[in-house]
Design a protein around this motif. Sequence first.
Motif, PDB file in Angstrom:
ATOM      1  N   PRO A  95       0.803  -1.225   0.000  1.00  0.00           N
ATOM      2  CA  PRO A  95       0.000   0.000   0.000  1.00  0.00           C
ATOM      3  C   PRO A  95       0.839   1.280   0.000  1.00  0.00           C
ATOM      4  N   GLN A  96       0.235   2.333  -0.520  1.00  0.00           N
ATOM      5  CA  GLN A  96       0.712   3.696  -0.318  1.00  0.00           C
ATOM      6  C   GLN A  96      -0.461   4.490   0.253  1.00  0.00           C
ATOM      7  N   ASP A 121      -2.811   2.392  -4.203  1.00  0.00           N
ATOM      8  CA  ASP A 121      -3.588   3.126  -3.209  1.00  0.00           C
ATOM      9  C   ASP A 121      -4.032   2.146  -2.125  1.00  0.00           C
ATOM     10  N   SER A 123      -6.039   2.217   0.248  1.00  0.00           N
ATOM     11  CA  SER A 123      -7.428   2.193   0.697  1.00  0.00           C
ATOM     12  C   SER A 123      -8.361   1.594  -0.346  1.00  0.00           C
ATOM     13  N   SER A 124      -7.810   1.184  -1.491  1.00  0.00           N
ATOM     14  CA  SER A 124      -8.638   0.712  -2.604  1.00  0.00           C
ATOM     15  C   SER A 124      -8.398  -0.770  -2.869  1.00  0.00           C
ATOM     16  N   GLU A 127      -7.778  -1.410  -6.535  1.00  0.00           N
ATOM     17  CA  GLU A 127      -6.421  -1.186  -7.030  1.00  0.00           C
ATOM     18  C   GLU A 127      -5.507  -2.358  -6.670  1.00  0.00           C
ATOM     19  N   SER A 150      -5.769   6.790   6.255  1.00  0.00           N
ATOM     20  CA  SER A 150      -6.726   6.175   5.341  1.00  0.00           C
ATOM     21  C   SER A 150      -7.045   4.763   5.832  1.00  0.00           C
ATOM     22  N   ALA A 353       2.288  10.371  -4.250  1.00  0.00           N
ATOM     23  CA  ALA A 353       1.352   9.264  -4.416  1.00  0.00           C
ATOM     24  C   ALA A 353       0.738   8.853  -3.087  1.00  0.00           C
ATOM     25  N   SER A 354       1.498   9.037  -2.006  1.00  0.00           N
ATOM     26  CA  SER A 354       1.029   8.681  -0.667  1.00  0.00           C
ATOM     27  C   SER A 354       0.275   9.808   0.014  1.00  0.00           C
ATOM     28  N   ARG A 355       0.198  10.972  -0.641  1.00  0.00           N
ATOM     29  CA  ARG A 355      -0.485  12.156  -0.111  1.00  0.00           C
ATOM     30  C   ARG A 355       0.157  12.658   1.181  1.00  0.00           C
TER      31      ARG A 355
END
Length: 384
Positions: A95-96, A121, A123-124, A127, A150, A353-355
Amino acid sequence: MDKAVKPLFEQNPLVYPIVASSTFRLKSAEEGHQLSEGQPGYLYSRWSNPTVDSAAESIRQMEGAEGTLLLPSGMAAISTSIICLLKAGDHIVAPQPVYGGTHQALKTTFSKWGLEYTFVDGSSVEEFEKAIKENTKVLLGETPANPTMSILDLEAFGKLGSKRGLLTMVDSTFAGPYIQQPIKYGIDVVIHSCTKYIGGHSDLTAGALSFKSRKIYNQVYHEAKVLGFLALSPFDAFLIHRGMKTLGIRMERHSSNAMAIAEFLQSHPKVLKVHYSGLPSHPHYETAKKQMKHFGGMVSFEVTGGKEGGRKVVEGTKIFTLAVSLGGVESLIEHPATMTHTDTVMSREDKEASRITDNLIRLSVGLEDVDDLKADLESALDRV
């Protein structure tokens, strides 16, 4: 091997003692042979130790696991699970965002050994599924995610792993086993840094792996034993056992304090965004409410003023201590972009990408009086 804790003390002490012995007396050579072959009991503390097993059992019961292993650190737990369950040429979907040590290990160390990885992502679940390849063996999740909070839907994640015949591993450190039990959603391996909430007092370093099946537990146990990964100090195990006794009541106070802090920050004019899954405004609020008993003690937020604004806030608190790590009774504050997710750990592209923004601040909300904590943050925000 059945590693249920065996009574060793005729006096039946209320608090399980520290067994600091590196080796154990044998009644006969045959007993030594049987123990070497895997019979339950104690031969050598690198293999198993009564105090360590006692602490592991307390975590196992709370997780609802078939077995739990204790390691010298959370990062050791992550590395052990990967080393013992994967081989060169295998692929892992990760994950990111994710803990900085996990990110760095995948990109620099495990890739050198021939392990392939793809970041998605975190949280998805969709993905994760898109990233699965022919050589994928493990789906690795982290929820709540470090440092953006997240949330990954554990039930959907477990079903994906089962459908595709893949191992699912989840780092559940930010929630702790009192708040969240991923195994009941079908997750195969649960990872914890016991340094955090399980220990709870910022005075030990340890990690835990809990397993849905005895088969996976046995595989990891035997390989980790050979490699010497199970040598957690019985002194640290004693502190883990102590921490587990108060975990529930501590997590309830961490969570109530964090909720109050998140609501306070959400209404502050110098705060741009608050990341806390207990807020109805959080994009994964409903998922968190479904799988978490409480929302935990971790909060992050974005402040006005960019990187310099973030620096002023983290250096301006008096009750919140500027320090990395989390999960202790005392409140901590840190700046992820320059402390836990630095440029040496992850690239600028990975941060985007990881916000993980330059103005993001992470809080580990402790057990102090919540009005004092609010006043401390108010004073620090006045500096921006």
